[in-house]
Design a protein around this motif. Sequence first.
Motif, PDB file in Angstrom:
ATOM      1  N   THR A  63      -1.188   6.781   5.800  1.00  0.00           N
ATOM      2  CA  THR A  63      -0.216   6.763   4.706  1.00  0.00           C
ATOM      3  C   THR A  63       0.738   5.579   4.844  1.00  0.00           C
ATOM      4  O   THR A  63       1.072   4.907   3.860  1.00  0.00           O
ATOM      5  CB  THR A  63       0.594   8.079   4.691  1.00  0.00           C
ATOM      6  OG1 THR A  63      -0.310   9.178   4.585  1.00  0.00           O
ATOM      7  CG2 THR A  63       1.549   8.115   3.511  1.00  0.00           C
ATOM      8  N   LEU A  64       1.185   5.323   6.089  1.00  0.00           N
ATOM      9  CA  LEU A  64       2.086   4.194   6.328  1.00  0.00           C
ATOM     10  C   LEU A  64       1.409   2.874   5.967  1.00  0.00           C
ATOM     11  O   LEU A  64       2.030   2.009   5.330  1.00  0.00           O
ATOM     12  CB  LEU A  64       2.517   4.184   7.795  1.00  0.00           C
ATOM     13  CG  LEU A  64       3.360   2.986   8.244  1.00  0.00           C
ATOM     14  CD1 LEU A  64       4.637   2.877   7.433  1.00  0.00           C
ATOM     15  CD2 LEU A  64       3.677   3.089   9.735  1.00  0.00           C
ATOM     16  N   HIS A  65       0.145   2.713   6.335  1.00  0.00           N
ATOM     17  CA  HIS A  65      -0.571   1.475   6.010  1.00  0.00           C
ATOM     18  C   HIS A  65      -0.657   1.283   4.493  1.00  0.00           C
ATOM     19  O   HIS A  65      -0.512   0.163   3.991  1.00  0.00           O
ATOM     20  CB  HIS A  65      -1.979   1.511   6.617  1.00  0.00           C
ATOM     21  CG  HIS A  65      -1.976   1.349   8.102  1.00  0.00           C
ATOM     22  ND1 HIS A  65      -3.086   1.594   8.878  1.00  0.00           N
ATOM     23  CD2 HIS A  65      -0.996   0.971   8.962  1.00  0.00           C
ATOM     24  CE1 HIS A  65      -2.789   1.358  10.154  1.00  0.00           C
ATOM     25  NE2 HIS A  65      -1.535   0.998  10.221  1.00  0.00           N
ATOM     26  N   MET A  66      -0.867   2.366   3.765  1.00  0.00           N
ATOM     27  CA  MET A  66      -0.953   2.276   2.309  1.00  0.00           C
ATOM     28  C   MET A  66       0.390   1.887   1.708  1.00  0.00           C
ATOM     29  O   MET A  66       0.469   1.034   0.809  1.00  0.00           O
ATOM     30  CB  MET A  66      -1.430   3.621   1.738  1.00  0.00           C
ATOM     31  CG  MET A  66      -1.697   3.563   0.250  1.00  0.00           C
ATOM     32  SD  MET A  66      -3.014   2.371  -0.122  1.00  0.00           S
ATOM     33  CE  MET A  66      -2.962   2.345  -1.909  1.00  0.00           C
ATOM     34  N   VAL A  67       1.476   2.492   2.203  1.00  0.00           N
ATOM     35  CA  VAL A  67       2.813   2.162   1.693  1.00  0.00           C
ATOM     36  C   VAL A  67       3.147   0.708   2.003  1.00  0.00           C
ATOM     37  O   VAL A  67       3.696  -0.015   1.154  1.00  0.00           O
ATOM     38  CB  VAL A  67       3.869   3.109   2.292  1.00  0.00           C
ATOM     39  CG1 VAL A  67       5.281   2.619   1.975  1.00  0.00           C
ATOM     40  CG2 VAL A  67       3.684   4.528   1.768  1.00  0.00           C
ATOM     41  N   GLU A  68       2.811   0.260   3.218  1.00  0.00           N
ATOM     42  CA  GLU A  68       3.082  -1.133   3.584  1.00  0.00           C
ATOM     43  C   GLU A  68       2.262  -2.086   2.710  1.00  0.00           C
ATOM     44  O   GLU A  68       2.750  -3.159   2.317  1.00  0.00           O
ATOM     45  CB  GLU A  68       2.754  -1.354   5.060  1.00  0.00           C
ATOM     46  CG  GLU A  68       3.753  -0.687   5.993  1.00  0.00           C
ATOM     47  CD  GLU A  68       3.356  -0.796   7.455  1.00  0.00           C
ATOM     48  OE1 GLU A  68       4.233  -0.679   8.315  1.00  0.00           O
ATOM     49  OE2 GLU A  68       2.146  -0.998   7.727  1.00  0.00           O
ATOM     50  N   PHE A  69       1.030  -1.694   2.406  1.00  0.00           N
ATOM     51  CA  PHE A  69       0.198  -2.527   1.536  1.00  0.00           C
ATOM     52  C   PHE A  69       0.816  -2.637   0.147  1.00  0.00           C
ATOM     53  O   PHE A  69       0.898  -3.731  -0.430  1.00  0.00           O
ATOM     54  CB  PHE A  69      -1.202  -1.928   1.436  1.00  0.00           C
ATOM     55  CG  PHE A  69      -2.070  -2.582   0.399  1.00  0.00           C
ATOM     56  CD1 PHE A  69      -2.624  -3.828   0.632  1.00  0.00           C
ATOM     57  CD2 PHE A  69      -2.309  -1.966  -0.825  1.00  0.00           C
ATOM     58  CE1 PHE A  69      -3.417  -4.444  -0.328  1.00  0.00           C
ATOM     59  CE2 PHE A  69      -3.091  -2.561  -1.785  1.00  0.00           C
ATOM     60  CZ  PHE A  69      -3.657  -3.812  -1.541  1.00  0.00           C
ATOM     61  N   LEU A  70       1.263  -1.509  -0.412  1.00  0.00           N
ATOM     62  CA  LEU A  70       1.892  -1.535  -1.733  1.00  0.00           C
ATOM     63  C   LEU A  70       3.171  -2.357  -1.710  1.00  0.00           C
ATOM     64  O   LEU A  70       3.469  -3.091  -2.669  1.00  0.00           O
ATOM     65  CB  LEU A  70       2.198  -0.102  -2.187  1.00  0.00           C
ATOM     66  CG  LEU A  70       0.991   0.786  -2.513  1.00  0.00           C
ATOM     67  CD1 LEU A  70       1.444   2.211  -2.784  1.00  0.00           C
ATOM     68  CD2 LEU A  70       0.216   0.238  -3.705  1.00  0.00           C
ATOM     69  N   GLN A  71       3.927  -2.237  -0.607  1.00  0.00           N
ATOM     70  CA  GLN A  71       5.174  -2.987  -0.489  1.00  0.00           C
ATOM     71  C   GLN A  71       4.901  -4.486  -0.410  1.00  0.00           C
ATOM     72  O   GLN A  71       5.558  -5.290  -1.091  1.00  0.00           O
ATOM     73  CB  GLN A  71       5.936  -2.518   0.749  1.00  0.00           C
ATOM     74  CG  GLN A  71       7.342  -3.108   0.865  1.00  0.00           C
ATOM     75  CD  GLN A  71       8.097  -2.519   2.052  1.00  0.00           C
ATOM     76  OE1 GLN A  71       7.531  -1.782   2.852  1.00  0.00           O
ATOM     77  NE2 GLN A  71       9.369  -2.842   2.156  1.00  0.00           N
ATOM     78  N   GLU A  72       3.916  -4.877   0.413  1.00  0.00           N
ATOM     79  CA  GLU A  72       3.575  -6.296   0.533  1.00  0.00           C
ATOM     80  C   GLU A  72       3.033  -6.842  -0.781  1.00  0.00           C
ATOM     81  O   GLU A  72       3.347  -7.975  -1.176  1.00  0.00           O
ATOM     82  CB  GLU A  72       2.535  -6.477   1.639  1.00  0.00           C
ATOM     83  CG  GLU A  72       3.079  -6.217   3.038  1.00  0.00           C
ATOM     84  CD  GLU A  72       1.992  -6.191   4.083  1.00  0.00           C
ATOM     85  OE1 GLU A  72       0.806  -6.390   3.711  1.00  0.00           O
ATOM     86  OE2 GLU A  72       2.312  -5.954   5.263  1.00  0.00           O
ATOM     87  N   ARG A  73       2.239  -6.027  -1.479  1.00  0.00           N
ATOM     88  CA  ARG A  73       1.672  -6.447  -2.757  1.00  0.00           C
ATOM     89  C   ARG A  73       2.770  -6.658  -3.785  1.00  0.00           C
ATOM     90  O   ARG A  73       2.767  -7.638  -4.531  1.00  0.00           O
ATOM     91  CB  ARG A  73       0.674  -5.402  -3.250  1.00  0.00           C
ATOM     92  CG  ARG A  73      -0.057  -5.774  -4.539  1.00  0.00           C
ATOM     93  CD  ARG A  73      -1.160  -4.757  -4.818  1.00  0.00           C
ATOM     94  NE  ARG A  73      -1.915  -5.124  -5.993  1.00  0.00           N
ATOM     95  CZ  ARG A  73      -1.623  -4.728  -7.225  1.00  0.00           C
ATOM     96  NH1 ARG A  73      -0.579  -3.933  -7.421  1.00  0.00           N
ATOM     97  NH2 ARG A  73      -2.369  -5.108  -8.254  1.00  0.00           N
ATOM     98  N   ALA A 106       8.438   3.605   3.901  1.00  0.00           N
ATOM     99  CA  ALA A 106       7.887   2.967   5.100  1.00  0.00           C
ATOM    100  C   ALA A 106       8.735   3.288   6.326  1.00  0.00           C
ATOM    101  O   ALA A 106       8.207   3.585   7.399  1.00  0.00           O
ATOM    102  CB  ALA A 106       7.793   1.459   4.889  1.00  0.00           C
ATOM    103  N   SER A 107      10.051   3.248   6.162  1.00  0.00           N
ATOM    104  CA  SER A 107      10.950   3.558   7.274  1.00  0.00           C
ATOM    105  C   SER A 107      10.793   5.004   7.725  1.00  0.00           C
ATOM    106  O   SER A 107      10.741   5.295   8.934  1.00  0.00           O
ATOM    107  CB  SER A 107      12.403   3.290   6.854  1.00  0.00           C
ATOM    108  OG  SER A 107      13.296   3.649   7.880  1.00  0.00           O
ATOM    109  N   LEU A 108      10.698   5.924   6.771  1.00  0.00           N
ATOM    110  CA  LEU A 108      10.526   7.341   7.104  1.00  0.00           C
ATOM    111  C   LEU A 108       9.212   7.576   7.827  1.00  0.00           C
ATOM    112  O   LEU A 108       9.160   8.296   8.838  1.00  0.00           O
ATOM    113  CB  LEU A 108      10.582   8.174   5.824  1.00  0.00           C
ATOM    114  CG  LEU A 108      10.307   9.676   5.994  1.00  0.00           C
ATOM    115  CD1 LEU A 108      11.390  10.323   6.847  1.00  0.00           C
ATOM    116  CD2 LEU A 108      10.222  10.360   4.624  1.00  0.00           C
TER     117      LEU A 108
END
Length: 211
Positions: free
Chosen positions: A74-84, A150-152
């Motif tokens: 889940t964290l990897h997905m959130v980070e991907f959306l954030q970077e995108r 992402a922080s959570l």
Amino acid sequence: MSTKSIFQEEKNPRGIPKAPFIANVEEYLGGPDGAVETPLKNFQDAIAKYRYMDANLTQRRKGLEDKIPDIRKTLHMVEFLQERREGKNKDDLEDDLSDEENSDNPKKPLTTTFELNDTLFAEAELEDTDTVYLWLGANVMLSYKLPEAASLLRSKLDLAEASLKATIEDLEFLREQLTVMEVNTARVYNWDVKRRRERRLTGEADGKKGG
């Protein structure tokens, strides 16, 4: 002799008591005529408690080993959306002059698959967003901005990994204590067998002398 007295005051960092090693059985029993029934029963009670803790921690370990990959995914997905999203915003600032020319060809939404169950996936299009929804357990879902999510998730991942490490350490400690208690049980039992044999031989010798 109570079960409580078997355990030492020394404990591991999570409060699991250390089992004592009975080096001198006769001294532990209070002399050559010491009874073994109560100590052996107390040893078995202590072993049962250690095994109960072992079963609970084994179940906890399994739960954490199942949970951690889900949090990490889940964290990897959130980070991907954030970077995108951050990358898109940067491009938008650099390409302000060309936006009007490309207005007829907007960027396509992200196409991905999501899991319906263990063997069934469906295709979905993700529109540009700065918000995600996270399950918090107990049928509770809350929305978070991408940086907050992402922080959570990083915090939850760190806690889960630390908990798993402590659980594995506790399991290793427990199994050492179980081994000590099983050795203690065998030593007391064998000491009693030896004492009975010696008394029988002494009795037989005295009988022959008397005869």
